[in-house]
Design a protein around this motif. Structure first.
Motif, short mmCIF file in Angstrom:
data_model
loop_
_atom_site.label_atom_id
_atom_site.label_comp_id
_atom_site.label_asym_id
_atom_site.label_seq_id
_atom_site.Cartn_x
_atom_site.Cartn_y
_atom_site.Cartn_z
N SER A 236 0.79 -0.99 -0.20
CA SER A 236 0.34 0.05 -0.05
C SER A 236 0.82 1.57 0.49
O SER A 236 2.41 1.20 0.95
CB SER A 236 -1.02 -0.09 1.16
N THR A 237 0.79 1.75 -0.95
CA THR A 237 1.37 3.38 -0.65
C THR A 237 0.78 4.69 -0.50
O THR A 237 -0.55 4.52 -0.67
CB THR A 237 1.82 3.75 -2.22
N TYR A 238 1.22 6.14 0.81
CA TYR A 238 0.13 6.92 0.73
C TYR A 238 1.52 7.92 -0.27
O TYR A 238 1.99 8.09 1.17
CB TYR A 238 0.30 7.12 1.56
N LEU A 239 0.88 9.04 -0.30
CA LEU A 239 1.95 9.83 -1.33
C LEU A 239 1.31 11.09 -1.72
O LEU A 239 0.39 11.70 -2.20
CB LEU A 239 2.51 8.78 -2.94
N PHE A 240 2.02 12.11 -1.20
CA PHE A 240 1.55 13.66 -1.72
C PHE A 240 3.13 14.53 -1.96
O PHE A 240 4.20 14.37 -1.71
CB PHE A 240 1.30 13.78 0.04
N GLY A 241 2.17 15.51 -3.13
CA GLY A 241 3.47 16.47 -3.69
C GLY A 241 2.31 16.85 -4.75
O GLY A 241 1.40 16.92 -5.17
N PRO A 242 3.77 17.74 -5.36
CA PRO A 242 3.26 18.99 -6.23
C PRO A 242 3.57 18.13 -7.45
O PRO A 242 3.58 16.66 -8.23
CB PRO A 242 4.40 20.42 -6.61
N ARG A 243 2.31 18.94 -8.58
CA ARG A 243 2.07 18.18 -10.10
C ARG A 243 1.91 19.94 -10.76
O ARG A 243 1.73 20.33 -10.51
CB ARG A 243 1.24 17.77 -10.02
N VAL A 244 2.75 19.42 -12.06
CA VAL A 244 3.27 20.14 -13.07
C VAL A 244 2.32 19.65 -14.16
O VAL A 244 2.65 18.74 -14.71
CB VAL A 244 4.24 20.95 -13.52
N SER A 245 1.04 20.85 -14.75
CA SER A 245 0.68 20.72 -15.49
C SER A 245 0.51 21.87 -16.45
O SER A 245 0.67 22.64 -16.89
CB SER A 245 -1.27 20.94 -15.47
N TYR A 246 0.90 21.01 -17.96
CA TYR A 246 0.57 21.62 -18.94
C TYR A 246 -0.81 21.77 -19.97
O TYR A 246 -1.20 21.01 -20.70
CB TYR A 246 1.95 21.28 -20.20
N ARG A 247 -1.43 22.91 -19.94
CA ARG A 247 -2.69 22.70 -19.97
C ARG A 247 -2.48 24.12 -21.19
O ARG A 247 -3.00 24.97 -21.17
CB ARG A 247 -3.57 23.71 -19.40
N ASP B 161 -3.94 22.75 -24.41
CA ASP B 161 -4.70 21.95 -25.49
C ASP B 161 -6.10 22.07 -25.17
O ASP B 161 -5.97 22.06 -23.95
CB ASP B 161 -4.23 20.66 -25.95
N ALA B 162 -7.63 21.88 -26.10
CA ALA B 162 -8.01 21.98 -25.08
C ALA B 162 -8.65 20.20 -25.06
O ALA B 162 -9.76 19.97 -23.83
CB ALA B 162 -9.54 22.53 -26.65
N ARG B 163 -7.87 19.56 -25.21
CA ARG B 163 -8.81 18.52 -24.32
C ARG B 163 -7.27 17.36 -23.70
O ARG B 163 -7.65 16.23 -22.86
CB ARG B 163 -8.53 17.01 -25.93
N ILE B 164 -6.34 17.57 -24.26
CA ILE B 164 -4.54 17.22 -24.51
C ILE B 164 -4.10 17.73 -23.12
O ILE B 164 -4.29 18.54 -22.69
CB ILE B 164 -3.92 16.54 -25.12
N PRO C 97 -0.96 17.36 -20.56
CA PRO C 97 0.56 16.60 -20.36
C PRO C 97 0.62 16.85 -18.92
O PRO C 97 0.43 18.17 -18.17
CB PRO C 97 1.20 16.38 -20.99
N PHE C 98 1.51 16.36 -18.28
CA PHE C 98 1.62 16.53 -16.24
C PHE C 98 3.11 15.59 -15.94
O PHE C 98 2.93 14.35 -16.79
CB PHE C 98 0.88 16.28 -15.33
N GLY C 99 3.55 16.28 -15.14
CA GLY C 99 4.76 15.25 -14.52
C GLY C 99 4.01 16.21 -12.88
O GLY C 99 3.69 16.63 -12.48
N GLN C 100 4.54 15.05 -11.78
CA GLN C 100 5.09 14.88 -10.66
C GLN C 100 5.52 14.46 -9.65
O GLN C 100 6.29 13.09 -10.57
CB GLN C 100 3.73 14.25 -9.79
N ALA D 237 8.78 10.01 -9.30
CA ALA D 237 9.03 10.56 -10.14
C ALA D 237 8.26 10.40 -11.13
O ALA D 237 8.46 9.03 -11.52
CB ALA D 237 9.97 11.22 -10.15
N GLY D 238 7.39 11.14 -11.79
CA GLY D 238 6.86 10.20 -13.80
C GLY D 238 5.55 11.78 -13.98
O GLY D 238 6.01 12.81 -13.21
N GLY D 239 5.36 10.97 -14.70
CA GLY D 239 3.96 11.60 -15.37
C GLY D 239 3.02 11.47 -16.18
O GLY D 239 3.52 9.34 -16.31
N GLY D 240 1.96 11.41 -16.79
CA GLY D 240 1.08 10.61 -17.64
C GLY D 240 0.10 11.73 -18.63
O GLY D 240 1.22 13.07 -18.83
N VAL D 241 -0.85 11.53 -18.87
CA VAL D 241 -1.29 12.52 -19.77
C VAL D 241 -2.94 11.61 -19.56
O VAL D 241 -3.29 11.22 -19.27
CB VAL D 241 -1.50 11.73 -21.03
N ASP D 242 -3.75 13.16 -19.42
CA ASP D 242 -4.90 13.16 -19.05
C ASP D 242 -5.42 13.58 -20.83
O ASP D 242 -4.92 14.25 -21.49
CB ASP D 242 -5.65 14.01 -18.56
#
Length: 187
Positions: free
Chosen positions: A91-102, A104-107, A109-112, A138-143
């Motif tokens: 089990s993981t319990y994690l907290f911290g900052p996220r940086v998002s690049y907004r 585009d209207a739909r996509i 990307p973010f890193g945290q 440490a990583g990121g993804g796409v929404d």
């Protein structure tokens, strides 16, 4: 090389922060839930790397259109739930900052980078006791936004570092990989 990377990242953040789209369409709160996979590499002599499947959920609060805070919780098992002698849970319990690049209207990307704790039972570690330890990702993804208040996260990939004790060797670093996918609501 590092200076160029820092300057490029700063430029992206500034452009994102002043983008009219970003200011108008950044959700204040988002709630994520999905499937998550961990490739665990315990580093303990005699214990090979193993796979854990489960899920994670997170709540993000966006301070600006590009900067937010995240609380992330995950639960995983090796799938052998009925046999408690060999069933590993994590089990993981994690907290911290996220940086998002907004931009585009739909996509989006973010890193945290998240910090916190991890709990594992004895079977997960191949040791006689359960343990709690420091954890970091440490990583990121796409929404991908489908509707105004509903989006999917096709992928999120992170390095997951844990610091479990390894018997007489003391506390050591374990290098793991965490991959997630799922959906979230934007408020």
């Amino acid at each position: 090389m590092k200076l160029k990377l820092c300057v490029s990242l700063l430029a992206v953040l500034l452009l994102s922060a002043v983008s009219p789209y970003a200011q108008e369409n950044a959700p204040k709160v988002d709630v994520f839930a999905g499937y998550s996979y961990v490739q665990a590499n315990p580093g303990v002599t005699g214990v090979d790397s193993f796979h854990l499947h489960g899920g994670n959920a997170s709540v993000g609060y966006n301070l600006t259109s590009w900067l937010g805070g995240v609380a992330d919780f995950g639960g995983y098992t090796n799938g052998n739930v009925l046999n408690t002698q060999t069933s590993g849970t994590f089990s993981t319990y994690l907290f911290g900052p996220r940086v998002s690049y907004r931009h585009d209207a739909r996509i989006t990307p973010f890193g945290q980078v998240l910090f916190g704790a991890v709990h594992a039972n004895a079977a997960a570690l191949g040791t006689p006791n359960t343990q709690n330890a420091f954890a970091m990702t440490a990583g990121g993804g796409v929404d991908y936004r489908l509707l105004d208040h509903f989006a999917i996260r096709p992928f999120q990939a992170e390095y997951l570092m844990t610091r479990f004790g390894e018997g007489t060797l003391g506390t050591r670093t374990q290098n793991n990989l965490r991959v997630s996918t799922g959906f979230f609501f934007r408020f």
